[in-house]
Design a protein around this motif. Structure first.
Motif, PDB file in Angstrom:
ATOM      1  N   HIS A 110       0.728  -1.366  -0.103  1.00  0.00           N
ATOM      2  CA  HIS A 110       0.272  -0.046   0.223  1.00  0.00           C
ATOM      3  C   HIS A 110       0.949   1.161  -0.369  1.00  0.00           C
ATOM      4  O   HIS A 110       1.531   1.143   0.691  1.00  0.00           O
ATOM      5  CB  HIS A 110      -0.774  -0.223   1.364  1.00  0.00           C
ATOM      6  CG  HIS A 110      -2.107  -1.366   1.146  1.00  0.00           C
ATOM      7  ND1 HIS A 110      -3.105  -1.576   1.990  1.00  0.00           N
ATOM      8  CD2 HIS A 110      -1.490  -2.294   0.602  1.00  0.00           C
ATOM      9  CE1 HIS A 110      -3.760  -2.189   1.738  1.00  0.00           C
ATOM     10  NE2 HIS A 110      -2.827  -2.810   0.535  1.00  0.00           N
ATOM     11  N   CYS A 149      -2.879  -9.496   2.205  1.00  0.00           N
ATOM     12  CA  CYS A 149      -4.233  -8.526   1.950  1.00  0.00           C
ATOM     13  C   CYS A 149      -4.991  -8.880   0.876  1.00  0.00           C
ATOM     14  O   CYS A 149      -4.362 -10.002  -0.640  1.00  0.00           O
ATOM     15  CB  CYS A 149      -3.268  -6.938   2.114  1.00  0.00           C
ATOM     16  SG  CYS A 149      -5.163  -5.648   1.476  1.00  0.00           S
ATOM     17  N   CYS A 151      -6.935  -7.040  -0.767  1.00  0.00           N
ATOM     18  CA  CYS A 151      -8.445  -5.398  -1.470  1.00  0.00           C
ATOM     19  C   CYS A 151      -7.743  -5.591  -2.520  1.00  0.00           C
ATOM     20  O   CYS A 151      -7.142  -6.128  -3.634  1.00  0.00           O
ATOM     21  CB  CYS A 151      -7.374  -4.293  -0.248  1.00  0.00           C
ATOM     22  SG  CYS A 151      -5.772  -3.766  -1.590  1.00  0.00           S
ATOM     23  N   CYS A 154      -3.988  -4.768  -3.632  1.00  0.00           N
ATOM     24  CA  CYS A 154      -2.838  -6.069  -3.996  1.00  0.00           C
ATOM     25  C   CYS A 154      -3.521  -6.795  -5.008  1.00  0.00           C
ATOM     26  O   CYS A 154      -2.434  -7.513  -5.233  1.00  0.00           O
ATOM     27  CB  CYS A 154      -3.127  -6.326  -2.429  1.00  0.00           C
ATOM     28  SG  CYS A 154      -1.902  -5.883  -1.382  1.00  0.00           S
TER      29      CYS A 154
HETATM   30 ZN   LIG Z   1      -3.439  -4.952  -0.660  1.00  0.00          ZN
END
Ligand SMILES: [Zn+2]
Length: 648
Positions: A110, A149, A151, A154
């Motif tokens: 991130h 992760c 998200c 990612c």
């Molecule tokens: Zn992520």
């Protein structure tokens, strides 16, 4: 030799630090590890950097002859980071943004985390670079834990990774067999996350694990490189977590470090990891050794004995976790040498006793290391592939590796533990238990070892899938079948143990196979043992095959206890591997060699005193006195030394 404790000066009033430093010095402590959760102590609000607390603590410790191993702190940001930069947080498998009530809950890719973490780590490294009391650096803590992760950001990075690895989406489709359940992709951007809540695609799940592991390795390398640039001459390490977590392939991480580091929590993690984390490098430092664990009754003497055990296995420094039990937080009732009160106790007395011993023989330890003729192989890829493809707990590859390693150690045989791609040329005997994934590099490595005269033992459920977790379209063990001289047509669970007929293997006759059984058809191999029960009666359970100048044994089931001990003795006989010596049950001998010296550790893991006999030429390492019969109290050890030409 490094002999230290984990210290958190930020947890205690400054007036206590000199007391702690005096107590540590009196106990022979020469190092502390600190700082891995110190971001909020160093930067309590954005831009307000204050290193004063650590400047003063490090100076007081240095005044008492204690050096500092300093950690970078960025994977555990303070609350102001989470509030002001919520983008640092990672996302769970079911799509929820992690809250900030725990540690490590950040996404390594991130953008906000990348910037903020580099800023704080760079500031810490620059401030302490060149400090004479800093002996080395640790990259963060348990890198990889909590960092998975799910998200969309990612996921896009995952797509980049796939694009780079496979080149075209057609190649990915072909490698994964993506047509199953209509998952043929027309673009990398369509690749989803592995569904960990239900049943993930084994090929997708393995590749996602490799990707996340790579992020953990890349983060570690990035920090290690930064430290090397800003503070040249200092060594860099980090702590590989318990063997039972498998978020990161530590063989990939090791080259980023100057020395492998590790957690050592006996009773909940096996001795296997001492040799596995030492790995092909042959050297590692214990950065966390447990002192007390809530659920474990760690009686008098065990803390010290486990530390000596680690050194016997080849560890070059020990750091006890932690100096004093915490008064707060999630680890409030967990480890600590000193209790909450900070008073001396039996663990402090153990620390002190061992500190005096290390002062006496630390140089000897530094000059020696284990010299193994046996290696046990285990790969993260096989563990991952079994977890994502098979999912049965009893299939777990690491359990067989631990079983074999334990059996060798109990027979006083020095044993290394390695990735299957490691150089095997110096070993006589290699055990490759449940090598589920076999790629071209692994197959070539094992072939080279056997052709050159080595003895290799393969076990059930080996050579099942390729590097993409795709089943071979040839009989098992896939690329290893010519080596093994067998073809395996099926693998079934054993719901009850099955007796074995094994006349050539002393002690295994009427032994039992457990857990699972391969259906073995020898091609060039001979049968050494057969199953002796149910529909398998008379079918091969263990085979032997000559290949090149070497030998391959195939064990088509799981052995435990006495059966495994007998099998290990047989393998040793084939390979010509002698134990260090005979010891009473519960007493283990380890040896390190170097500089023409043998340093032997005799560890009594029982609650009763024992006597061990040695041939002429051995001397007590502390007193220098000759010792033929060595008395070892309960939960205690003796260290003896001899020149290389002295008998066993
Ligand atoms: Zn992520």
């Amino acid at each position: 030799m490094y002999y230290g404790v984990q210290y958190y000066p930020e947890h205690w009033p400054a007036a206590r630090w000199p007391v702690d430093a005096r107590m540590m010095q009196a106990a022979g402590v020469n190092g502390v590890r600190m700082g891995e959760f110190a971001w909020s102590a160093i930067e309590p609000a954005e831009g307000q950097l204050d290193f004063g607390l650590f400047d003063r603590a490090i100076a007081i410790l240095a005044d008492h002859g204690i050096k500092t191993l300093l950690c970078t702190p960025s994977r555990t940001p303070p609350p102001w980071v989470y509030r002001k930069y919520p983008g640092v947080r990672n996302t769970t498998v079911d799509g929820k943004l992690n809250n900030a009530g725990f540690r490590y809950l950040i996404g390594l890719t991130h953008g906000e985390f990348v910037q903020l973490s580099e800023r704080i780590d760079r500031a810490v490294i620059e401030h302490f670079a060149g400090h004479p009391a800093i002996i080395g650096w640790q990259v963060d803590n348990e890198v990889g834990m909590g960092n998975d992760c799910f998200c969309e950001g990612c996921r896009a990075r995952f797509h980049d990774y796939l694009r780079e690895k496979y080149g075209t989406v057609e190649r990915l489709n072909a490698a994964w067999g993506a047509h199953f359940w209509s998952f043929t992709f027309s673009d990398f951007a369509e690749v989803p996350f592995p569904d960990r809540l239900q049943h993930p695609s084994p090929q997708l799940a393995l590749e996602y694990r490799r990707f996340m592991s790579k992020l953990n390795v890349d983060f570690t390398r990035w920090r290690a490189d930064l430290i090397h640039r800003l503070d040249p001459g200092k060594w860099v390490t980090t702590n590989f977590q318990s063997f039972m977590v498998q978020h990161t392939d530590y063989h990939q991480m090791a080259p980023a470090l100057d020395i492998n580091g590790m957690n050592h929590y006996p009773a909940r993690s096996p001795a296997f990891i001492l040799d596995y984390y030492r790995g092909a490098r042959g050297k590692a430092i214990v950065l966390e050794q447990c002192t007390r664990l809530g659920p474990v009754d760690i009686g008098e003497g065990w803390m010290r004995l486990w530390a000596w055990m680690a050194i016997g296995h080849g560890i070059s420094g020990v750091n006890f976790f932690r100096w004093r039990q915490c008064r707060w937080g999630q680890e409030q009732h967990a480890d600590g040498i000193l209790p909450h009160s900070g008073e001396e106790n039996r663990r402090y007395r153990e620390l002190k006793r061992m500190g005096q011993e290390i002062r006496a023989v630390g140089d000897l330890i530094d000059r020696t290391r284990p010299a193994a003729e046996v290696a046990v192989l285990s790969s993260y890829e096989s563990r991952w592939a079994i977890e994502f493809g098979v999912g049965q707990k009893e299939m777990r590859a690491e359990l067989d590796a631990i079983r074999f390693h334990t059996a060798f150690v109990q027979q006083n045989v020095t044993t290394d533990a390695l990735d299957p791609r490691a150089d095997l040329s110096r070993y006589k005997l290699v055990i490759a238990p449940r090598l589920f994934v076999v790629d071209a590099a692994i197959a070539a490595n094992l072939e080279r070892f056997v052709a050159g005269g080595g003895v290799l033992c393969l076990t059930a459920a080996s050579g099942v899938v390729d590097e993409y977790n795709v089943s071979f379209d040839t009989p098992r063990p896939g690329p290893l079948r010519e080596l093994a001289g067998v073809e395996v047509s099926d693998l079934s669970p054993l719901h009850a143990p099955v007796s074995l007929q094994a006349a050539p293997i002393l002690g295994l006759f009427r032994g039992e196979g457990q857990g699972m059984a391969d259906e073995i058809h020898p091609t060039t191999a001979e049968t050494l043992a057969t199953f002796d029960g149910g529909w398998r009666r008379g079918l091969p359970a263990i085979t032997i095959n000559r290949y090149g100048a070497g030998t391959v044994i195939y064990l088509g089931t799981i052995l435990e206890g006495e059966s495994l001990a007998a099998f290990v003795r047989y393998l040793r006989g084939l390979a010509g591997v002698e134990p260090l010596m005979a010891t009473p049950a519960g007493v283990v001998a380890h040896e390190r060699v170097g500089d023409g010296l043998r340093l032997r550790f005799l560890l009594n893991h029982t609650d009763a005193p024992v006597t061990v006999t040695l041939p002429a030429g051995w001397r007590d390492a502390f007193t220098g006195q000759p010792c033929a019969a060595v008395e070892i109290p309960a939960v205690d050890m003796r260290l003896v030394t001899a020149t290389m030409n002295v008998g066993c």
